[in-house]
Design a protein around this motif. Structure first.
Motif, PDB file in Angstrom:
ATOM      1  N   ASP A 142     -73.248 -31.427  55.258  1.00 52.75           N
ATOM      2  CA  ASP A 142     -73.530 -32.658  55.999  1.00 52.75           C
ATOM      3  C   ASP A 142     -72.288 -33.160  56.725  1.00 52.75           C
ATOM      4  OD1 ASP A 142     -76.117 -32.594  55.119  1.00 52.75           O
ATOM      5  OD2 ASP A 142     -75.912 -34.226  53.666  1.00 52.75           O
ATOM      6  N   LYS A 143     -71.150 -33.129  56.037  1.00 54.16           N
ATOM      7  CA  LYS A 143     -69.905 -33.609  56.652  1.00 54.16           C
ATOM      8  C   LYS A 143     -69.500 -32.725  57.831  1.00 54.16           C
ATOM      9  CE  LYS A 143     -66.567 -36.650  56.463  1.00 54.16           C
ATOM     10  NZ  LYS A 143     -66.840 -38.100  56.587  1.00 54.16           N
ATOM     11  N   GLN A 183     -71.765 -33.434  60.806  1.00 56.40           N
ATOM     12  CA  GLN A 183     -71.451 -34.702  61.460  1.00 56.40           C
ATOM     13  C   GLN A 183     -70.171 -34.630  62.279  1.00 56.40           C
ATOM     14  OE1 GLN A 183     -71.233 -37.360  58.118  1.00 56.40           O
ATOM     15  NE2 GLN A 183     -73.397 -37.087  57.594  1.00 56.40           N
TER      16      GLN A 183
END
Length: 269
Positions: free
Chosen positions: A84-85, A88
């Motif tokens: 997810d990081k 993003q």
């Protein structure tokens, strides 16, 4: 009288000389009595290798704290949070430091933006990604971006699994690199519509592309119900450059590969 005066003069001269000699002797003794100054000793420097050994190892500290996945200089306890990081932040490399759980909240790691991400193992790998208790959905979902997965074992073993290990669709560009192993998944395909019927990898849509490199293996995955094969292609593009398939089973006569779309490269037996 003259003789007595002469003797007195000699005695006086001798006394003066004696006092002068005594003064010289006393001065020398006082000078020699001064304490000697000891030479200073230099402080030895610590060897550079000892200083290096004292420096903290952030990876080791993270592992000691139960964090098994690294993205840049940040550490996570599961694959999803690291992916997810990276998603993003526009991409980068996600590194496994040890075996790790796929997700801790039941949601699959998802790459859904136009980005470039690599998932791989660090030193001592390949490491394993495994399902959390009760996780029945896919272990990795890719709908966009340029993604490479290598030197990692995705173990899909679990109870009541309804989905493949990897779902690929839309604008995804995916490379299954050397050292990637997808194994142990037993799916009935009930979690999705029939066009996602795979026990290991489901690919859908004319704009999705998958390359399987030499050294990648899909093995021991079992399909039942809607899961027709280890890899099912619904209109996407697949190129096999030496990937291997072994030990896969299904209720159809094509346990390794089934579906439509384009296929290039080595035959999948």
């Amino acid at each position: 009288m003259a003789t007595i005066a002469k003797k007195a003069g000699l005695i006086l001269v001798a006394s003066v000389l004696a006092l002068a000699c005594f003064g010289c002797s006393s001065g020398g003794e006082e000078k020699s009595a001064e304490p000697a100054v000891e030479p200073k000793t230099e402080v030895e420097q610590e060897p550079e290798k000892e200083e290096a050994a004292e420096k903290a190892d952030p990876d080791a500290e993270a592992l000691a704290a139960g964090k098994t996945v690294k993205y840049i200089d940040q550490y996570y306890t599961n694959l999803k949070d690291a992916v997810d990081k990276a998603n993003q932040n526009g991409g980068g490399t996600v590194v496994l430091l040890a075996d790790t759980v796929d997700t801790e909240n039941g949601e699959s790691p998802t790459i859904g933006f136009r980005t470039s991400i690599t998932i791989k193992s660090g030193d001592g790998g390949p490491f394993k990604v495994y399902r959390a208790d009760g996780q029945a959905n896919e272990m990795l979902r890719i709908t966009d971006g340029t993604i490479t997965v290598k030197d990692v074992v995705f173990d899909g073993s679990g109870e009541g699994v309804t989905s493949p290990i990897v779902m690929i669709s839309d604008l995804a560009r995916v490379t299954f690199g050397s050292g990637l192993v997808l194994t142990g998944n037993a799916s009935d395909g009930s979690g999705y519509a029939e066009n996602f019927g795979a026990s290991a990898v489901s690919i859908s849509g004319p704009d999705a592309y998958v390359t399987i490199e030499s050294g990648c293996m899909i093995s021991d995955c079992t399909g039942s119900g809607l899961a027709k094969a280890a890899l099912y292609n619904d209109g996407a593009n697949v190129a096999n450059s030496g990937g291997s398939f072994s030990g896969n089973t299904s209720e159809t006569d094509t346990p390794n590969y089934a579906g439509t779309g384009t296929y290039e490269g080595d035959p999948i037996a």
